[in-house]
Every structure is written in C-alpha cells, then in structure tokens.
Write a protein that holds these residues in place. Structure first.
Motif, PDB file in Angstrom:
ATOM      1  N   ARG A  62       0.842  -1.204   0.000  1.00 15.40           N
ATOM      2  CA  ARG A  62       0.000   0.000   0.000  1.00 15.40           C
ATOM      3  C   ARG A  62       0.874   1.250   0.000  1.00 15.40           C
ATOM      4  O   ARG A  62       2.036   1.221   0.419  1.00 15.40           O
ATOM      5  N   VAL A  63       0.278   2.337  -0.489  1.00 16.97           N
ATOM      6  CA  VAL A  63       0.951   3.633  -0.546  1.00 16.97           C
ATOM      7  C   VAL A  63       0.111   4.623   0.250  1.00 16.97           C
ATOM      8  O   VAL A  63      -1.091   4.783  -0.013  1.00 16.97           O
ATOM      9  N   LEU A  64       0.724   5.275   1.225  1.00 14.43           N
ATOM     10  CA  LEU A  64      -0.026   6.185   2.096  1.00 14.43           C
ATOM     11  C   LEU A  64       0.551   7.597   2.051  1.00 14.43           C
ATOM     12  O   LEU A  64       1.625   7.857   2.594  1.00 14.43           O
ATOM     13  N   PRO A  65      -0.139   8.501   1.380  1.00 14.00           N
ATOM     14  CA  PRO A  65       0.302   9.904   1.392  1.00 14.00           C
ATOM     15  C   PRO A  65       0.004  10.523   2.746  1.00 14.00           C
ATOM     16  O   PRO A  65      -0.794   9.985   3.528  1.00 14.00           O
ATOM     17  N   THR A  66       0.655  11.630   3.042  1.00 15.36           N
ATOM     18  CA  THR A  66       0.297  12.369   4.242  1.00 15.36           C
ATOM     19  C   THR A  66      -0.982  13.154   3.938  1.00 15.36           C
ATOM     20  O   THR A  66      -1.366  13.308   2.777  1.00 15.36           O
ATOM     21  N   THR A  67      -1.675  13.614   4.962  1.00  7.12           N
ATOM     22  CA  THR A  67      -2.961  14.288   4.744  1.00  7.12           C
ATOM     23  C   THR A  67      -2.957  15.687   5.355  1.00  7.12           C
ATOM     24  O   THR A  67      -2.139  16.013   6.217  1.00  7.12           O
ATOM     25  N   PHE A  68      -3.899  16.472   4.875  1.00  5.53           N
ATOM     26  CA  PHE A  68      -4.070  17.850   5.347  1.00  5.53           C
ATOM     27  C   PHE A  68      -5.565  18.075   5.507  1.00  5.53           C
ATOM     28  O   PHE A  68      -6.353  17.622   4.678  1.00  5.53           O
ATOM     29  N   GLU A  69      -5.957  18.740   6.577  1.00  4.13           N
ATOM     30  CA  GLU A  69      -7.386  18.988   6.809  1.00  4.13           C
ATOM     31  C   GLU A  69      -7.732  20.442   6.490  1.00  4.13           C
ATOM     32  O   GLU A  69      -7.047  21.360   6.930  1.00  4.13           O
ATOM     33  N   PHE A  70      -8.802  20.603   5.725  1.00 12.34           N
ATOM     34  CA  PHE A  70      -9.327  21.939   5.460  1.00 12.34           C
ATOM     35  C   PHE A  70     -10.661  22.076   6.188  1.00 12.34           C
ATOM     36  O   PHE A  70     -11.506  21.196   6.117  1.00 12.34           O
ATOM     37  N   VAL A  71     -10.804  23.177   6.904  1.00 10.62           N
ATOM     38  CA  VAL A  71     -12.036  23.435   7.654  1.00 10.62           C
ATOM     39  C   VAL A  71     -12.740  24.628   7.023  1.00 10.62           C
ATOM     40  O   VAL A  71     -12.185  25.723   6.955  1.00 10.62           O
ATOM     41  N   ASP A  72     -13.945  24.395   6.525  1.00 13.40           N
ATOM     42  CA  ASP A  72     -14.732  25.465   5.925  1.00 13.40           C
ATOM     43  C   ASP A  72     -15.490  26.174   7.042  1.00 13.40           C
ATOM     44  O   ASP A  72     -16.451  25.642   7.584  1.00 13.40           O
ATOM     45  N   ILE A  73     -15.025  27.359   7.401  1.00 11.54           N
ATOM     46  CA  ILE A  73     -15.610  28.099   8.519  1.00 11.54           C
ATOM     47  C   ILE A  73     -16.638  29.084   7.977  1.00 11.54           C
ATOM     48  O   ILE A  73     -16.351  29.849   7.068  1.00 11.54           O
ATOM     49  N   ALA A  74     -17.847  29.026   8.548  1.00 16.16           N
ATOM     50  CA  ALA A  74     -18.962  29.801   8.018  1.00 16.16           C
ATOM     51  C   ALA A  74     -18.621  31.278   7.871  1.00 16.16           C
ATOM     52  O   ALA A  74     -17.837  31.836   8.633  1.00 16.16           O
ATOM     53  N   GLY A  75     -19.244  31.926   6.866  1.00 12.67           N
ATOM     54  CA  GLY A  75     -18.902  33.299   6.486  1.00 12.67           C
ATOM     55  C   GLY A  75     -18.966  34.312   7.608  1.00 12.67           C
ATOM     56  O   GLY A  75     -19.990  34.482   8.250  1.00 12.67           O
ATOM     57  N   LYS A 290       5.764  -3.563   2.916  1.00 13.41           N
ATOM     58  CA  LYS A 290       4.418  -3.422   3.481  1.00 13.41           C
ATOM     59  C   LYS A 290       3.774  -2.112   3.036  1.00 13.41           C
ATOM     60  O   LYS A 290       2.601  -2.082   2.667  1.00 13.41           O
ATOM     61  N   GLU A 291       4.558  -1.018   3.115  1.00 10.81           N
ATOM     62  CA  GLU A 291       4.010   0.274   2.703  1.00 10.81           C
ATOM     63  C   GLU A 291       5.111   1.286   2.402  1.00 10.81           C
ATOM     64  O   GLU A 291       6.207   1.218   2.952  1.00 10.81           O
ATOM     65  N   VAL A 292       4.791   2.182   1.501  1.00 10.85           N
ATOM     66  CA  VAL A 292       5.583   3.377   1.271  1.00 10.85           C
ATOM     67  C   VAL A 292       4.719   4.527   1.771  1.00 10.85           C
ATOM     68  O   VAL A 292       3.559   4.660   1.367  1.00 10.85           O
ATOM     69  N   ARG A 293       5.280   5.340   2.662  1.00 16.53           N
ATOM     70  CA  ARG A 293       4.439   6.330   3.345  1.00 16.53           C
ATOM     71  C   ARG A 293       5.158   7.668   3.502  1.00 16.53           C
ATOM     72  O   ARG A 293       6.365   7.721   3.701  1.00 16.53           O
ATOM     73  N   ALA A 294       4.385   8.739   3.411  1.00 17.07           N
ATOM     74  CA  ALA A 294       4.904  10.095   3.609  1.00 17.07           C
ATOM     75  C   ALA A 294       4.531  10.573   5.009  1.00 17.07           C
ATOM     76  O   ALA A 294       3.444  10.276   5.514  1.00 17.07           O
ATOM     77  N   TRP A 295       5.446  11.329   5.625  1.00 16.52           N
ATOM     78  CA  TRP A 295       5.219  11.874   6.967  1.00 16.52           C
ATOM     79  C   TRP A 295       5.562  13.364   6.965  1.00 16.52           C
ATOM     80  O   TRP A 295       6.567  13.770   6.406  1.00 16.52           O
ATOM     81  N   THR A 296       4.730  14.148   7.611  1.00 15.08           N
ATOM     82  CA  THR A 296       4.950  15.601   7.676  1.00 15.08           C
ATOM     83  C   THR A 296       5.567  15.987   9.012  1.00 15.08           C
ATOM     84  O   THR A 296       5.082  15.577  10.072  1.00 15.08           O
TER      85      THR A 296
END
Length: 365
Positions: A62-75, A290-296
């Motif tokens: 498996r290949v696992l990229p690192t992730t980033f969260e975007f939060v849509d904050i109301a206007g 087992k895996e190739v993975r990115a870490w931030t």
C-alpha cells in the motif's frame, strides 16, 4: 500531524465552492450568506510525486500519502467579534486551526451578489481583519489585567511581560495584525497562550475568473499591495475551475484538463504548497514492502522528533536512523543499491531531517 487550515472569507466570495473543490466534500454552496453554519472538515491527500516514484521502485502492498485537513468556517460578517452572525462560534473555530486560508473575491459577476454591494478585495480583507483584531484585543486586555497585579507587586518577569502585552495592544489598536509585529522570540512568549487569531500564518487566496488565472488582475494587485508587510502568501485560484477539476478522477484526464488551461498545478497543489511553506513543513518517507508512506514534520526537527510522528515509542527508545536521500534512492533504485553504493548513512540523535529523506528507525523500548 493533524494539520488544519481554516478557510475563511466573507459570504459569496467563493469560499465554499473552493472548499468543495479541494476536498470533494459537499458543503452547501448557495448565493446567500450563512449557507455553511457548521464548520465542514475535508481531509485531502497531499500530492507528492516523490511518493509515487518510490512506490514504483519498492512495489509495496500500500501507498499512504500524508494528509491535510481543510475546515470550511462559516462566512464572517461585520460585527462577528460581538457575536453577529454566529460570530463567537466562528471565531472559536478559527482559533483551533494551524493556518488560515483567507479567500478574497477578485472577480466581477452580476449573478453572484456581494455582501457589500461591490467588489473590493482590500475592504473585504479589512472587515475580517478588524473582527479578528477586536477579538485579539479583548484577549490581550484580559491578560494585561491579570499580569498587572503581579507587575505592581514587583515581579520582574511580569513587568517584562506587561511591556510586551502593551506593545501588542498598541499594534492591534493601530489596525494591524499581530503577525506584522516584529518582536523577539522571548518576548513573543508573552502572548503564546492567547493563540492570537491575527498571529496565525495566513494564505490569501485571490479567487479570480478564468481569464485572470495566469496573470491576475487589478483586484489581485490591490490585494498584494495591501498584504505586502504581513509575511503572508498570496495565491491565485479560480474556484469555478477548481470545481471542474475536482470532478475528474482519472489522473491522465485531469492532466489533460490542466494542460488545456495552461496550468502547471491545481489550486489544491498551490494551496498545500503555500501552507507547507508558511507553516515551515517538510516531508520524509518510510519505504518497505508493506508500505511506502509520507510523513509531515517541521523543518529543523531532529531524527528522534521525526520518529515520534510514527509512534511515541520510536522517539523514547530512539537509537539510530538509517537515512537515504531521495535523489540517491531514485538513482540506485533500492535500499540495497544505495547501501552498496555507500549512500545509506547511519545517523544519531542530532541529525536534522532533510526534506525527502527516506528513513528507517532503530529503537528499543
């Protein structure tokens, strides 16, 4: 690291359209204020061609990229700092994120109403800045009242802290954001616990029409001029175009679409690169069958800290790190090839991890 970037902006600037495009989430996008009441969170994979190249060589399960969260904050609207438009809730949501993506409308469209009746990116920016500054001033004033007592009692540390707090107060009262203030690292500790909203790293996202995607326009230039002293990033995105790109799942088709518009990268790529830059982040990799993975991690972190991102035990029991630089891995095609060529180094606790390092940690708990 669960990194979050909060997307803010006045109603109808293209904020939720951009959020939907970036995360393929479906925050309701509508032509009226407050269509997004609860913050929507979208988790996106961080695109990195290096991860794909390593996967081609290792052929992992498996290949696992690192992730980033975007939060849509109301206007946000004028008066948010006083609770207008559910302002208290929205400002609390901003406080929790690592960085802010401030979407600013830089396009004209008679079919999309503007909350102020006209397109003025600097005025839009100032409205949100003012609301955040007012909230920050409130936080600073409360701490001043608390620290003053200790300072009057002769506490030398409190006196120094009070001086810094008054510097921030004067700066905010002059209509400037906390991130514009040049101050020493030691002095900045005085407000660290306040998590000042205007002190957070910011990326200004100039939302333009299709014809302005490459060159920008007069509105973009006004925005750039207004934020030139803020240590901020400015990127140009067409949210309408991004929403079309997001509908394409096939990588080759997506590339054809980007080529058609002469784009080297999508708005998502731009925004993530800008976020990594402004948050001082880099990526390292682990590579095995087992895996190739990115870490931030943060730039400047030493090997034990980097190991701790995988598991706290790795940091506690750190012994050594096996390190291969990405370019060498690509050249010699495998860990064995790098080892044979003398391109695998054994590093200790003081090793500063470099962007793109391929690492294996030895630890004992």
């Amino acid at each position: 690291m669960a990194l979050q970037c909060g997307i803010v902006g006045l109603p109808n600037v293209g904020k939720s359209t951009l959020f939907n495009a970036l995360s393929n989430a479906k925050a309701e996008a509508a032509n009226y204020p407050f269509c997004t009441i609860e913050p929507n969170v979208g988790i996106v994979s961080v695109p990195d061609v290096r991860l794909n190249e390593l996967a081609k060589l290792v052929i992992p399960e498996r290949v696992l990229p690192t992730t980033f969260e975007f939060v849509d904050i109301a206007g946000l609207v004028k008066g948010a700092s006083k609770g207008e438009g559910l302002g208290n809730q929205f400002l609390a949501n901003i406080r929790q994120v690592d960085a802010i993506a401030h979407v600013v409308r830089c396009f004209d469209d008679d079919n999309v109403v503007h909350v102020a009746g006209k397109v003025d990116p600097v005025a839009d920016k100032d409205i949100i800045d003012t609301e955040l500054q007012i909230r920050d001033l409130d936080s600073v004033d409360k701490k001043i009242a608390k620290v003053e007592r200790a300072a009057k009692a002769g506490d030398a540390k409190a006196k120094k802290e009070l001086e810094t707090l008054h510097t921030y107060k004067a700066h905010l009262e002059s209509g400037k954001n906390a991130r514009e203030l040049s101050i020493g690292a030691e002095e900045a500790l005085a407000v660290e616990d306040l998590q000042l909203l205007t002190g957070k790293p910011v990326i200004y996202v100039a939302n333009v029409d299709e014809k302005s995607i490459h060159t920008g326009n007069a509105n973009v230039e006004k925005l750039r001029e207004a934020v030139k002293n803020e240590k901020a990033e400015v990127i140009i995105v067409c949210a309408h175009l991004e929403s079309q790109i997001a509908e394409i799942s096939d990588p080759e088709e997506k590339q054809m679409f980007l080529d058609e518009y002469g784009l080297k990268q999508s708005g998502l790529d731009q925004l993530i690169r800008a976020a990594y830059s402004i948050l001082n982040l880099i990526t390292y990799f682990t590579a095995g069958v087992k895996e190739v993975r990115a870490w931030t991690i943060e730039k400047g972190w030493k090997a034990p800290q980097a190991a701790g991102v995988i598991h706290s035990d790795f940091e506690k029991g750190f012994i050594k790190a096996e390190v291969i630089h990405y370019a060498n891995y690509l050249q010699y095609k495998s860990e064995a090839g790098c080892k044979e060529a003398g391109k695998l180094s054994i590093e200790g606790k003081e090793y500063i991890v470099q962007d793109g390092d391929v690492m294996h940690f030895r630890f004992n708990v």
